[in-house]
Scaffold this active site. Structure first.
Site, PDB file in Angstrom:
ATOM      1  N   ASP A 160      17.351  -0.079 -22.426  1.00  0.00           N
ATOM      2  CA  ASP A 160      16.754   0.232 -23.727  1.00  0.00           C
ATOM      3  C   ASP A 160      15.260  -0.062 -23.565  1.00  0.00           C
ATOM      4  O   ASP A 160      14.881  -1.197 -23.252  1.00  0.00           O
ATOM      5  CB  ASP A 160      17.401  -0.666 -24.788  1.00  0.00           C
ATOM      6  CG  ASP A 160      16.861  -0.406 -26.177  1.00  0.00           C
ATOM      7  OD1 ASP A 160      15.688   0.019 -26.309  1.00  0.00           O
ATOM      8  OD2 ASP A 160      17.600  -0.649 -27.134  1.00  0.00           O
ATOM      9  N   VAL A 161      14.440   0.934 -23.783  1.00  0.00           N
ATOM     10  CA  VAL A 161      13.004   0.759 -23.501  1.00  0.00           C
ATOM     11  C   VAL A 161      12.317  -0.218 -24.462  1.00  0.00           C
ATOM     12  O   VAL A 161      11.168  -0.564 -24.262  1.00  0.00           O
ATOM     13  CB  VAL A 161      12.230   2.106 -23.483  1.00  0.00           C
ATOM     14  CG1 VAL A 161      12.655   2.955 -22.299  1.00  0.00           C
ATOM     15  CG2 VAL A 161      12.369   2.855 -24.796  1.00  0.00           C
TER      16      VAL A 161
ATOM     17  N   TYR B  73       7.722  10.051 -36.889  1.00  0.00           N
ATOM     18  CA  TYR B  73       7.605  10.735 -35.596  1.00  0.00           C
ATOM     19  C   TYR B  73       6.149  11.124 -35.330  1.00  0.00           C
ATOM     20  O   TYR B  73       5.615  10.887 -34.235  1.00  0.00           O
ATOM     21  CB  TYR B  73       8.507  11.968 -35.590  1.00  0.00           C
ATOM     22  CG  TYR B  73       8.529  12.697 -34.263  1.00  0.00           C
ATOM     23  CD1 TYR B  73       9.238  12.183 -33.179  1.00  0.00           C
ATOM     24  CD2 TYR B  73       7.840  13.898 -34.091  1.00  0.00           C
ATOM     25  CE1 TYR B  73       9.254  12.843 -31.961  1.00  0.00           C
ATOM     26  CE2 TYR B  73       7.862  14.574 -32.877  1.00  0.00           C
ATOM     27  CZ  TYR B  73       8.572  14.040 -31.818  1.00  0.00           C
ATOM     28  OH  TYR B  73       8.586  14.696 -30.611  1.00  0.00           O
TER      29      TYR B  73
ATOM     30  N   VAL C  23      10.852  22.505 -28.630  1.00  0.00           N
ATOM     31  CA  VAL C  23      11.662  23.020 -27.527  1.00  0.00           C
ATOM     32  C   VAL C  23      12.891  23.727 -28.086  1.00  0.00           C
ATOM     33  O   VAL C  23      13.570  23.196 -28.982  1.00  0.00           O
ATOM     34  CB  VAL C  23      12.100  21.863 -26.602  1.00  0.00           C
ATOM     35  CG1 VAL C  23      12.944  22.388 -25.446  1.00  0.00           C
ATOM     36  CG2 VAL C  23      10.882  21.107 -26.077  1.00  0.00           C
TER      37      VAL C  23
ATOM     38  N   TRP D 168      -4.958  27.857 -33.032  1.00  0.00           N
ATOM     39  CA  TRP D 168      -5.455  28.535 -34.237  1.00  0.00           C
ATOM     40  C   TRP D 168      -5.198  27.690 -35.451  1.00  0.00           C
ATOM     41  O   TRP D 168      -4.554  26.634 -35.362  1.00  0.00           O
ATOM     42  CB  TRP D 168      -4.911  29.936 -34.381  1.00  0.00           C
ATOM     43  CG  TRP D 168      -3.446  30.131 -34.551  1.00  0.00           C
ATOM     44  CD1 TRP D 168      -2.470  29.189 -34.837  1.00  0.00           C
ATOM     45  CD2 TRP D 168      -2.744  31.371 -34.454  1.00  0.00           C
ATOM     46  NE1 TRP D 168      -1.237  29.779 -34.906  1.00  0.00           N
ATOM     47  CE2 TRP D 168      -1.376  31.119 -34.686  1.00  0.00           C
ATOM     48  CE3 TRP D 168      -3.134  32.699 -34.192  1.00  0.00           C
ATOM     49  CZ2 TRP D 168      -0.392  32.136 -34.640  1.00  0.00           C
ATOM     50  CZ3 TRP D 168      -2.147  33.685 -34.165  1.00  0.00           C
ATOM     51  CH2 TRP D 168      -0.800  33.398 -34.387  1.00  0.00           C
TER      52      TRP D 168
HETATM   53  N1  LIG Z   1      12.510  18.587 -28.128  1.00  0.00           N
HETATM   54  C1  LIG Z   1      11.326  18.880 -28.652  1.00  0.00           C
HETATM   55  O1  LIG Z   1      11.149  19.851 -29.405  1.00  0.00           O
HETATM   56  C2  LIG Z   1      10.121  18.037 -28.317  1.00  0.00           C
HETATM   57  C3  LIG Z   1       8.848  18.493 -28.653  1.00  0.00           C
HETATM   58  C4  LIG Z   1       7.751  17.713 -28.362  1.00  0.00           C
HETATM   59  C5  LIG Z   1       7.928  16.488 -27.734  1.00  0.00           C
HETATM   60  N2  LIG Z   1       9.193  16.070 -27.427  1.00  0.00           N
HETATM   61  C6  LIG Z   1       9.339  14.755 -26.813  1.00  0.00           C
HETATM   62  O2  LIG Z   1       9.982  14.855 -25.567  1.00  0.00           O
HETATM   63  C7  LIG Z   1      10.746  13.684 -25.334  1.00  0.00           C
HETATM   64  C8  LIG Z   1      12.194  14.063 -25.004  1.00  0.00           C
HETATM   65  O3  LIG Z   1      12.722  14.803 -26.082  1.00  0.00           O
HETATM   66  P1  LIG Z   1      14.150  15.527 -26.016  1.00  0.00           P
HETATM   67  O4  LIG Z   1      14.055  16.686 -26.918  1.00  0.00           O
HETATM   68  O5  LIG Z   1      14.605  15.722 -24.603  1.00  0.00           O
HETATM   69  O6  LIG Z   1      15.052  14.452 -26.763  1.00  0.00           O
HETATM   70  P2  LIG Z   1      16.543  14.007 -26.486  1.00  0.00           P
HETATM   71  O7  LIG Z   1      17.013  13.359 -27.742  1.00  0.00           O
HETATM   72  O8  LIG Z   1      17.352  15.124 -25.914  1.00  0.00           O
HETATM   73  O9  LIG Z   1      16.366  12.897 -25.356  1.00  0.00           O
HETATM   74  C9  LIG Z   1      15.831  11.650 -25.617  1.00  0.00           C
HETATM   75  C10 LIG Z   1      16.514  10.649 -24.700  1.00  0.00           C
HETATM   76  O10 LIG Z   1      15.950   9.354 -24.968  1.00  0.00           O
HETATM   77  C11 LIG Z   1      17.021   8.438 -24.950  1.00  0.00           C
HETATM   78  N3  LIG Z   1      16.669   7.240 -25.701  1.00  0.00           N
HETATM   79  C12 LIG Z   1      16.614   7.094 -27.041  1.00  0.00           C
HETATM   80  N4  LIG Z   1      16.317   5.829 -27.351  1.00  0.00           N
HETATM   81  C13 LIG Z   1      16.167   5.158 -26.183  1.00  0.00           C
HETATM   82  C14 LIG Z   1      15.855   3.825 -25.861  1.00  0.00           C
HETATM   83  N5  LIG Z   1      15.651   2.902 -26.818  1.00  0.00           N
HETATM   84  N6  LIG Z   1      15.786   3.485 -24.542  1.00  0.00           N
HETATM   85  C15 LIG Z   1      16.013   4.403 -23.586  1.00  0.00           C
HETATM   86  N7  LIG Z   1      16.323   5.674 -23.840  1.00  0.00           N
HETATM   87  C16 LIG Z   1      16.392   6.051 -25.127  1.00  0.00           C
HETATM   88  C17 LIG Z   1      18.196   9.179 -25.570  1.00  0.00           C
HETATM   89  O11 LIG Z   1      19.445   8.567 -25.258  1.00  0.00           O
HETATM   90  C18 LIG Z   1      18.016  10.557 -24.956  1.00  0.00           C
HETATM   91  O12 LIG Z   1      18.715  10.690 -23.728  1.00  0.00           O
HETATM   92  C19 LIG Z   1      10.622  12.825 -26.583  1.00  0.00           C
HETATM   93  O13 LIG Z   1       9.609  11.857 -26.394  1.00  0.00           O
HETATM   94  C20 LIG Z   1      10.218  13.830 -27.634  1.00  0.00           C
HETATM   95  O14 LIG Z   1       9.520  13.246 -28.697  1.00  0.00           O
HETATM   96  C21 LIG Z   1      10.299  16.815 -27.688  1.00  0.00           C
END
Ligand SMILES: NC(=O)c1ccc[n+]([C@@H]2O[C@H](COP(=O)([O-])OP(=O)(O)OC[C@H]3O[C@@H](n4cnc5c(N)ncnc54)[C@H](O)[C@@H]3O)[C@@H](O)[C@H]2O)c1
Length: 262
Positions: free
Chosen positions: A58-59, A173, A206, A262
């Site tokens: 857990d980070v 967020y 995404v 934009w």
């Molecule tokens: N998906 C999007 O549209 C998008 C857009 C911009 C930025 N991001 C960023 O990209 C990153 C990944 O997003 P994603 O869409 O793959 O999300 P996701 O929810 O699929 O993956 C996030 C991962 O983080 C893990 N996690 C959560 N809490 C944790 C903790 N306390 N310790 C360790 N691991 C933990 C989860 O178990 C999960 O596997 C994030 O930082 C997100 O904010 C995502």
């Protein structure tokens, strides 16, 4: 794998936090394919590519990060790359209590998001970045979002309101992802002479099978007319990990299909 020394990552060591998730699993597989020894820190388990080491970390827990780093150092040595990718967000189909009006957004939700998205990146940077600085080299990629650069466009979620639900894309967020931008700048200057580069990777939304009404609204607002595909985020991570970016630090690499243009 590329044969190009500028982008050659083979034999180097990477830590990907949240490496089980949608984007993290793409980074993990892509870096492993390029010859990196990859360690995943996550709170959930999943099948990972061969050779990838999984740590239940857990980070927000500094001692868990320290324990995993010790194990990685014993196996492969001090990491060359840290991707601070673990994160919490509320998706377009999130339950009502998470996506109500700003005025009543729950304090516990704010704390939970800030804890993982900001404190998590802070703690992994302290522990793993600290070890990198002692080695005199390393690259940290902190993941942000267009919602950390700009406000969410609340109109994208109008379909939820038209269905009779309350839906406000929550504040935590955005605040957390903004904090990442200056965590990056702070650490980039702090470790510049120690050889540790620190950059932000800012991503647009995404594609993940979102509701069609959301996709229509998002695509109409996006210059490229579509969401980011998870696989399209990998190139930026490879660039920031590799010697191709040896003079790049403190920057924000924006992979948003023009969203912020934009
Ligand atoms: N998906 C999007 O549209 C998008 C857009 C911009 C930025 N991001 C960023 O990209 C990153 C990944 O997003 P994603 O869409 O793959 O999300 P996701 O929810 O699929 O993956 C996030 C991962 O983080 C893990 N996690 C959560 N809490 C944790 C903790 N306390 N310790 C360790 N691991 C933990 C989860 O178990 C999960 O596997 C994030 O930082 C997100 O904010 C995502």
């Amino acid at each position: 794998m590329t044969g190009d020394p500028l982008f050659d990552l083979s034999g180097r060591v990477a830590v990907v936090t949240g490496g089980v998730g949608q984007l993290g699993s793409v980074y993990t597989a892509g870096l492993a394919e390029r010859g990196m020894n990859v360690a995943v820190f996550d709170v959930v388990a999943a099948d990972l590519p061969e050779g990838v080491l999984a740590y239940e970390v857990d980070v927000t827990d500094r001692s868990a990060i320290e324990g995993a780093l010790q194990a990685i150092e014993a196996e492969w040595g001090v990491p060359h790359l840290l991707v601070n990718n673990a994160g919490l967000d509320s998706p377009p189909d999130a339950p009502a209590e998470e996506v109500g009006p700003f005025e009543s957004y729950p304090e516990e939700s704010f704390d939970a998001v800030m804890d993982v998205n900001v404190k998590g990146a802070f703690l992994t940077s302290q522990v793993i970045g600290g070890a990198m600085a002692r080695e005199g080299r390393g690259s940290i990629v902190n993941v942000s979002s267009i919602y950390g650069l700009l406000s969410p466009v609340q109109d994208l979620y109008a379909f939820r309101r038209e269905r009779g639900d309350t839906f406000v894309k929550p504040v935590a967020y955005s605040v957390s992802k903004s904090a990442i931008l200056n965590l990056t700048r702070y650490l980039a200057t702090y470790w510049a002479k120690a050889g540790v580069r620190v950059n932000t990777l800012t991503l647009a939304g995404v594609w993940n099978d979102q509701p069609p009404e959301f996709l229509d609204a998002y695509n109409a607002r996006a210059p490229m007319g579509r969401m980011l595909e998870a696989r399209e985020a990998l190139g930026a991570v490879v660039f920031l990990a590799s010697d191709a970016s040896s003079y790049v630090t403190g920057s924000n690499l924006v992979v948003d299909g023009g969203w912020s243009a934009w």
